[in-house]
Structures are given as C-alpha cells and as structure tokens.
Design a protein around this motif. Structure first.
Motif, PDB file in Angstrom:
ATOM      1  N   VAL A  39      37.630  34.161  42.469  1.00 34.31           N
ATOM      2  CA  VAL A  39      37.878  34.634  41.197  1.00 34.31           C
ATOM      3  C   VAL A  39      36.510  34.670  40.294  1.00 34.31           C
ATOM      4  CG1 VAL A  39      38.474  33.686  38.708  1.00 34.31           C
ATOM      5  CG2 VAL A  39      40.089  33.359  40.684  1.00 34.31           C
ATOM      6  N   ASP A  40      36.311  36.005  39.902  1.00 36.24           N
ATOM      7  CA  ASP A  40      34.962  36.602  39.413  1.00 36.24           C
ATOM      8  C   ASP A  40      35.078  37.299  37.917  1.00 36.24           C
ATOM      9  OD1 ASP A  40      35.867  38.863  40.188  1.00 36.24           O
ATOM     10  OD2 ASP A  40      34.550  38.982  41.974  1.00 36.24           O
ATOM     11  N   GLU A  41      34.331  37.974  37.739  1.00 33.15           N
ATOM     12  CA  GLU A  41      34.279  38.771  36.505  1.00 33.15           C
ATOM     13  C   GLU A  41      35.262  39.818  36.361  1.00 33.15           C
ATOM     14  OE1 GLU A  41      32.630  38.800  33.492  1.00 33.15           O
ATOM     15  OE2 GLU A  41      31.914  36.820  33.763  1.00 33.15           O
ATOM     16  N   SER A  42      35.760  40.124  37.714  1.00 36.01           N
ATOM     17  CA  SER A  42      36.942  41.313  37.687  1.00 36.01           C
ATOM     18  C   SER A  42      38.228  40.665  36.909  1.00 36.01           C
ATOM     19  CB  SER A  42      37.090  41.582  39.332  1.00 36.01           C
ATOM     20  OG  SER A  42      37.570  40.661  39.914  1.00 36.01           O
ATOM     21  N   LEU A  43      38.339  39.415  37.125  1.00 35.95           N
ATOM     22  CA  LEU A  43      39.384  38.792  36.323  1.00 35.95           C
ATOM     23  C   LEU A  43      39.271  39.202  34.909  1.00 35.95           C
ATOM     24  CD1 LEU A  43      42.283  37.321  36.451  1.00 35.95           C
ATOM     25  CD2 LEU A  43      40.928  35.388  36.154  1.00 35.95           C
ATOM     26  N   LEU A  44      38.245  38.909  34.455  1.00 34.00           N
ATOM     27  CA  LEU A  44      38.089  39.119  32.762  1.00 34.00           C
ATOM     28  C   LEU A  44      38.077  40.544  32.507  1.00 34.00           C
ATOM     29  CD1 LEU A  44      35.530  36.370  32.393  1.00 34.00           C
ATOM     30  CD2 LEU A  44      37.791  36.075  32.240  1.00 34.00           C
ATOM     31  N   GLY A  45      37.410  41.292  33.254  1.00 27.28           N
ATOM     32  CA  GLY A  45      37.480  42.643  33.331  1.00 27.28           C
ATOM     33  C   GLY A  45      38.893  43.319  33.253  1.00 27.28           C
ATOM     34  N   VAL A  46      39.700  43.041  34.083  1.00 22.03           N
ATOM     35  CA  VAL A  46      41.066  43.434  34.169  1.00 22.03           C
ATOM     36  C   VAL A  46      41.901  43.038  32.716  1.00 22.03           C
ATOM     37  CG1 VAL A  46      43.381  43.530  35.043  1.00 22.03           C
ATOM     38  CG2 VAL A  46      41.191  43.663  36.370  1.00 22.03           C
ATOM     39  N   ALA A  47      41.488  41.798  32.411  1.00 16.05           N
ATOM     40  CA  ALA A  47      42.233  41.403  31.196  1.00 16.05           C
ATOM     41  C   ALA A  47      41.607  42.032  29.892  1.00 16.05           C
ATOM     42  CB  ALA A  47      41.923  39.784  30.700  1.00 16.05           C
ATOM     43  N   ASP A  48      40.230  42.200  29.793  1.00 19.42           N
ATOM     44  CA  ASP A  48      39.577  43.204  28.684  1.00 19.42           C
ATOM     45  C   ASP A  48      40.244  44.356  28.920  1.00 19.42           C
ATOM     46  OD1 ASP A  48      38.121  40.960  27.985  1.00 19.42           O
ATOM     47  OD2 ASP A  48      36.306  41.835  29.124  1.00 19.42           O
ATOM     48  N   LEU A  49      40.567  44.999  29.886  1.00 19.27           N
ATOM     49  CA  LEU A  49      40.758  46.616  30.145  1.00 19.27           C
ATOM     50  C   LEU A  49      42.312  46.604  29.434  1.00 19.27           C
ATOM     51  CD1 LEU A  49      40.136  49.214  31.346  1.00 19.27           C
ATOM     52  CD2 LEU A  49      41.467  48.813  33.240  1.00 19.27           C
ATOM     53  N   ILE A  50      43.264  45.485  29.929  1.00 20.46           N
ATOM     54  CA  ILE A  50      44.509  45.598  29.199  1.00 20.46           C
ATOM     55  C   ILE A  50      44.640  45.401  27.805  1.00 20.46           C
ATOM     56  CG2 ILE A  50      46.644  44.287  29.271  1.00 20.46           C
ATOM     57  CD1 ILE A  50      46.218  43.986  32.294  1.00 20.46           C
ATOM     58  N   ARG A  51      43.871  44.524  27.118  1.00 21.72           N
ATOM     59  CA  ARG A  51      43.787  44.346  25.805  1.00 21.72           C
ATOM     60  C   ARG A  51      43.403  45.384  25.105  1.00 21.72           C
ATOM     61  NH1 ARG A  51      42.296  38.620  27.140  1.00 21.72           N
ATOM     62  NH2 ARG A  51      40.219  39.137  27.348  1.00 21.72           N
ATOM     63  N   GLU A  52      42.197  46.190  25.638  1.00 18.60           N
ATOM     64  CA  GLU A  52      41.533  47.088  24.852  1.00 18.60           C
ATOM     65  C   GLU A  52      42.455  48.391  24.870  1.00 18.60           C
ATOM     66  OE1 GLU A  52      37.884  47.426  26.730  1.00 18.60           O
ATOM     67  OE2 GLU A  52      36.988  45.481  26.075  1.00 18.60           O
ATOM     68  N   ALA A  53      42.954  48.668  25.950  1.00 15.50           N
ATOM     69  CA  ALA A  53      43.763  49.885  26.278  1.00 15.50           C
ATOM     70  C   ALA A  53      44.987  49.859  25.159  1.00 15.50           C
ATOM     71  CB  ALA A  53      44.472  49.880  27.717  1.00 15.50           C
ATOM     72  N   GLY A  54      45.601  48.772  24.949  1.00 16.52           N
ATOM     73  CA  GLY A  54      46.688  48.699  23.899  1.00 16.52           C
ATOM     74  C   GLY A  54      48.207  48.896  24.228  1.00 16.52           C
ATOM     75  N   GLY A  55      48.393  49.567  25.527  1.00 20.42           N
ATOM     76  CA  GLY A  55      49.737  49.995  25.946  1.00 20.42           C
ATOM     77  C   GLY A  55      50.352  48.919  26.651  1.00 20.42           C
ATOM     78  N   LYS A  56      50.928  49.590  27.691  1.00 12.88           N
ATOM     79  CA  LYS A  56      51.855  48.725  28.588  1.00 12.88           C
ATOM     80  C   LYS A  56      51.034  48.637  29.722  1.00 12.88           C
ATOM     81  CE  LYS A  56      54.932  52.660  29.705  1.00 12.88           C
ATOM     82  NZ  LYS A  56      54.136  53.598  28.577  1.00 12.88           N
ATOM     83  N   VAL A  57      51.581  47.730  30.431  1.00 14.16           N
ATOM     84  CA  VAL A  57      50.975  47.570  32.051  1.00 14.16           C
ATOM     85  C   VAL A  57      52.037  48.091  33.152  1.00 14.16           C
ATOM     86  CG1 VAL A  57      50.178  46.170  34.018  1.00 14.16           C
ATOM     87  CG2 VAL A  57      49.672  45.920  31.694  1.00 14.16           C
ATOM     88  N   ILE A  58      51.651  49.123  34.010  1.00 10.51           N
ATOM     89  CA  ILE A  58      52.727  49.393  35.112  1.00 10.51           C
ATOM     90  C   ILE A  58      52.218  48.979  36.290  1.00 10.51           C
ATOM     91  CG2 ILE A  58      53.648  51.492  36.135  1.00 10.51           C
ATOM     92  CD1 ILE A  58      52.764  53.034  33.313  1.00 10.51           C
ATOM     93  N   VAL A  59      52.839  48.159  37.051  1.00  9.54           N
ATOM     94  CA  VAL A  59      52.583  47.660  38.298  1.00  9.54           C
ATOM     95  C   VAL A  59      53.321  48.229  39.359  1.00  9.54           C
ATOM     96  CG1 VAL A  59      51.983  45.511  39.446  1.00  9.54           C
ATOM     97  CG2 VAL A  59      52.433  45.382  36.984  1.00  9.54           C
TER      98      VAL A  59
END
Length: 204
Positions: A28-48
């Motif tokens: 676990v590193d900064e990439s976890l926080l980076g993905v969380a930030d990206l999701i919050r900032e994007a503001g849309g839905k997540v497609i997995v």
C-alpha cells in the motif's frame, strides 16, 4: 496421499493464500490515495472492468464501492467493445483489473473510455504491461506466488480484492458516508431485518 495429508495440504494452501493477502499491506502506497483522489475529483461514477477471474473480482469491487457510498458498476470489457463502453463519460473513472496486463480487450477498453473523457486506473502485477501504459494511474498489487503454477489466478485475485476493499473503506470514511446510509441501501436479507440492532452496534 491419504486423507489426513490431503487436509494438511489444503490447510497449507489456505495459509499461503492468507499470506498473499497479508503481503498487500506492505504494498500500500501513495497510489491508493491517488486513486481515491481521482475518484473524488472526477465526480462521476466508477466503472470496474476485468476478464476471467479478474472480472469476478472487478464485479465484487463495483458492488462494494456502491455499498460504501461510491456509485459504481461492472462492465464486461468484451461487451464494452460491442457498444456498451458508451456507459463511460467525462467525469467517470474506469478501473481495469488484470494480473498480467496484456488483455487486448482491456487495453482497448481503457483507451476508448479515456478518449470519451473518463480517467483510467489499472490494477496489475505488471507495471510495464500494455494495459498499464494506457492508464492515468497504475496500482501494483503483486502476490503471484500464491497462484498455483503461477497460472491459476487464486491468491493474486484475493490480494487484489483486499486492496479494493481498502479503497472502498477509505472512500467511505473520507466521504462521510454513514452507517445509516449503508443500511438504507441494504433493506434486504438479514442485514435489513436487523438494521436497528446493527446500527446500534456500529455506533456504540
């Protein structure tokens, strides 16, 4: 191999899988926080998305993100290339899961959804793969030793699932998504029937 030896071998294998999941904590590193930030900032839905066993883990992650307050859905990448990648729009984040990162349909799915304005995240054990090169953010989760023969995706997918669980809980906590909201969206089954008692236990 007698029955007791079979049981010991099964128990050893489960221990190996558990160790594979535990090793994710050290990754676990900064990439976890980076993905969380990206999701919050994007503001849309997540497609997995993902293929094979990774697709099963992708479907699980989409469900648990929704449960914890981040609207998400699973999209089969093969179906996506036959028109349904239209589900991705600007403001969305696409998370593609692939151990080897060389699934051509996933690479094209990521490329075409980013062309449509979505952001692309890849979770893989192969950061130099074709899929990783097509992403905005790359997350490395490597527990290859837990896969029989290095081929059958067992422990590695459990490890990826654990990383996804950590992302879901992080977004839930940071986004202030309450247990009341979780229970409101889960009226079915034993959880729904025992909602009042469960709410008291988590609030207590």
């Amino acid at each position: 191999m007698d029955r007791q030896e079979q049981l010991r071998a099964a128990a050893t294998f489960i221990e190996q899988e558990g160790a594979a999941v535990a090793r994710v904590a050290a990754q676990v590193d900064e990439s976890l926080l980076g993905v969380a930030d990206l999701i919050r900032e994007a503001g849309g839905k997540v497609i997995v998305t993902g293929s094979g066993t990774s697709g099963t883990i992708a479907r699980r992650l989409a469900h648990l993100l929704s449960v914890t307050g981040t609207p998400a859905l699973y999209q089969n990448p093969g179906d996506g290339l036959h028109g349904s990648l239209g589900v991705a729009t600007a403001g969305d984040v696409v998370i593609a899961i692939s151990k080897g990162g060389e699934s051509s349909e996933l690479a094209e799915f990521i490329q075409r959804t980013t062309d449509r304005g979505a952001k692309g995240v890849v979770i893989t054990a192969s950061p130099e793969s074709s899929l990783a090169k097509a992403a905005d953010v790359v997350v490395v989760v490597d527990s290859d030793s837990a896969d029989p023969g290095g081929i059958i995706a067992m422990g590695s997918t459990l490890a990826t699932a654990a990383w996804g669980d950590a992302l879901a809980i992080l977004l839930m906590n940071e986004g202030g998504y309450t247990w009341e909201k979780v229970l409101h969206s889960h009226p079915g089954g034993a959880v729904g029937k025992n909602a009042d008692e469960l709410l008291k236990s988590v609030d207590g």
